[in-house]
Design a protein around this motif. Structure first.
Motif, PDB file in Angstrom:
ATOM      1  N   ASN A 152       0.797  -1.221   0.000  1.00 34.28           N
ATOM      2  CA  ASN A 152       0.000   0.000   0.000  1.00 34.28           C
ATOM      3  C   ASN A 152       0.832   1.273   0.000  1.00 34.28           C
ATOM      4  N   THR A 153       2.043   1.192  -0.513  1.00 39.54           N
ATOM      5  CA  THR A 153       2.909   2.357  -0.603  1.00 39.54           C
ATOM      6  C   THR A 153       3.301   2.569  -2.053  1.00 39.54           C
ATOM      7  N   PRO A 154       2.722   3.556  -2.700  1.00 43.12           N
ATOM      8  CA  PRO A 154       3.126   3.807  -4.088  1.00 43.12           C
ATOM      9  C   PRO A 154       4.568   4.298  -4.123  1.00 43.12           C
ATOM     10  N   CYS A 155       5.371   3.716  -4.970  1.00 47.35           N
ATOM     11  CA  CYS A 155       6.755   4.175  -5.065  1.00 47.35           C
ATOM     12  C   CYS A 155       7.328   3.825  -6.428  1.00 47.35           C
ATOM     13  N   PHE A 156       8.388   4.504  -6.757  1.00 53.65           N
ATOM     14  CA  PHE A 156       9.141   4.232  -7.980  1.00 53.65           C
ATOM     15  C   PHE A 156      10.600   4.284  -7.566  1.00 53.65           C
ATOM     16  N   VAL A 157      11.247   3.113  -7.503  1.00 55.11           N
ATOM     17  CA  VAL A 157      12.617   2.999  -7.002  1.00 55.11           C
ATOM     18  C   VAL A 157      13.445   2.146  -7.950  1.00 55.11           C
ATOM     19  N   SER A 158      14.754   2.237  -7.818  1.00 49.28           N
ATOM     20  CA  SER A 158      15.645   1.336  -8.543  1.00 49.28           C
ATOM     21  C   SER A 158      16.540   0.622  -7.541  1.00 49.28           C
ATOM     22  N   TYR A 159      16.808  -0.623  -7.843  1.00 51.87           N
ATOM     23  CA  TYR A 159      17.638  -1.484  -7.009  1.00 51.87           C
ATOM     24  C   TYR A 159      18.892  -1.835  -7.788  1.00 51.87           C
ATOM     25  N   ALA A 160      20.007  -1.977  -7.090  1.00 51.58           N
ATOM     26  CA  ALA A 160      21.228  -2.432  -7.740  1.00 51.58           C
ATOM     27  C   ALA A 160      22.059  -3.224  -6.746  1.00 51.58           C
ATOM     28  N   LEU A 161      22.907  -4.082  -7.285  1.00 53.71           N
ATOM     29  CA  LEU A 161      23.887  -4.818  -6.501  1.00 53.71           C
ATOM     30  C   LEU A 161      25.254  -4.383  -7.014  1.00 53.71           C
ATOM     31  N   GLY A 162      26.034  -3.815  -6.134  1.00 53.27           N
ATOM     32  CA  GLY A 162      27.392  -3.400  -6.479  1.00 53.27           C
ATOM     33  C   GLY A 162      28.379  -4.095  -5.571  1.00 53.27           C
ATOM     34  N   TYR A 163      29.657  -3.760  -5.754  1.00 55.93           N
ATOM     35  CA  TYR A 163      30.665  -4.328  -4.858  1.00 55.93           C
ATOM     36  C   TYR A 163      31.934  -3.480  -4.893  1.00 55.93           C
ATOM     37  N   TYR A 164      32.696  -3.587  -3.801  1.00 55.27           N
ATOM     38  CA  TYR A 164      34.044  -3.027  -3.719  1.00 55.27           C
ATOM     39  C   TYR A 164      35.012  -4.186  -3.889  1.00 55.27           C
ATOM     40  N   ASP A 165      36.016  -4.004  -4.752  1.00 51.20           N
ATOM     41  CA  ASP A 165      37.016  -5.056  -4.925  1.00 51.20           C
ATOM     42  C   ASP A 165      38.075  -4.953  -3.823  1.00 51.20           C
ATOM     43  N   ALA A 166      39.074  -5.820  -3.862  1.00 51.63           N
ATOM     44  CA  ALA A 166      40.127  -5.856  -2.835  1.00 51.63           C
ATOM     45  C   ALA A 166      40.925  -4.558  -2.771  1.00 51.63           C
ATOM     46  N   ASN A 167      40.924  -3.773  -3.853  1.00 50.23           N
ATOM     47  CA  ASN A 167      41.645  -2.495  -3.875  1.00 50.23           C
ATOM     48  C   ASN A 167      40.760  -1.319  -3.478  1.00 50.23           C
ATOM     49  N   GLY A 168      39.514  -1.587  -3.111  1.00 52.24           N
ATOM     50  CA  GLY A 168      38.612  -0.522  -2.685  1.00 52.24           C
ATOM     51  C   GLY A 168      37.922   0.212  -3.820  1.00 52.24           C
ATOM     52  N   LYS A 169      37.986  -0.326  -5.040  1.00 47.53           N
ATOM     53  CA  LYS A 169      37.322   0.303  -6.174  1.00 47.53           C
ATOM     54  C   LYS A 169      35.882  -0.210  -6.257  1.00 47.53           C
ATOM     55  N   TYR A 170      34.940   0.725  -6.484  1.00 48.00           N
ATOM     56  CA  TYR A 170      33.520   0.372  -6.534  1.00 48.00           C
ATOM     57  C   TYR A 170      33.076   0.058  -7.955  1.00 48.00           C
ATOM     58  N   TYR A 171      32.263  -0.991  -8.080  1.00 49.65           N
ATOM     59  CA  TYR A 171      31.665  -1.397  -9.348  1.00 49.65           C
ATOM     60  C   TYR A 171      30.171  -1.631  -9.126  1.00 49.65           C
ATOM     61  N   GLU A 172      29.397  -1.347 -10.139  1.00 45.39           N
ATOM     62  CA  GLU A 172      27.971  -1.662 -10.094  1.00 45.39           C
ATOM     63  C   GLU A 172      27.592  -2.298 -11.434  1.00 45.39           C
TER      64      GLU A 172
END
Length: 176
Positions: free
Chosen positions: A105-125
């Motif tokens: 009962n909650t109208p919404c429009f959202v996006s979901y994603a799964l990302g990660y940080y590698d061993a060097n601390g760099k972010y990827y999605e």
């Protein structure tokens, strides 16, 4: 004819090796504009900077045992809500599975994603972003194969972004 279940949480006999709901508060939750961690679980009466907590399946009209993460990005749409989980070594056949929807009962429009940080601390999605609009489509039952990360130790990130009315972006990750 048989009815298609709204939430397809069948693990096809696979073992759950990383339960995002069980480790909810081991993750560092932040909104995109503020690096200060949000409380976990959050205060449902104070969600201005974002919120994350657990929700019982019965709150959605489902079996009590459905594990769910209830999340809300900041009111000011601060680039989203992000939960960075502890380090995890990925196996060759690993998958990320979840059902994605909005709170009942909650109208919404959202996006979901799964990302990660590698061993060097760099972010990827690299995993697909899924857009969900309540009352327009059924819940999304999603499986993201993550075997391309096999052997790597990463820190997964659950990302949620508001794509509509910031006051109504109550989203659920069911059984991630």
């Amino acid at each position: 004819p048989t009815a298609t279940p709204l939430f397809e949480l069948n693990d096809n006999g696979k073992t759950v090796v990383l339960d995002f709901t069980a480790q909810l508060c081991e993750a560092k939750w932040v909104n995109g504009a503020n690096p200060q961690p949000l409380p976990c679980p959050g205060d449902i009466n104070n969600v201005g900077k974002g919120y994350v907590g657990l929700l019982s399946g019965s709150d959605q009209g489902l079996d009590l045992n459905f594990p769910m993460i209830l999340a809300f990005p900041a009111y000011d749409n601060a680039l989203g809500l992000f939960g960075r989980y502890p380090k995890f070594t990925v196996g060759p056949n690993d998958e990320f599975r979840a059902s994605l929807t909005c709170r009942s009962n909650t109208p919404c429009f959202v996006s979901y994603a799964l990302g990660y940080y590698d061993a060097n601390g760099k972010y990827y999605e690299p995993f697909p972003t899924e857009y969900y609009k309540y009352n327009v489509e059924p819940p999304i039952n999603y499986v993201w194969p993550i075997g391309q990360l096999a052997g790597q130790t990463v820190e997964f990130v659950l990302a949620l972004r508001n794509e509509g009315d910031a006051l109504q972006a109550w989203a659920l990750w069911i059984s991630p």
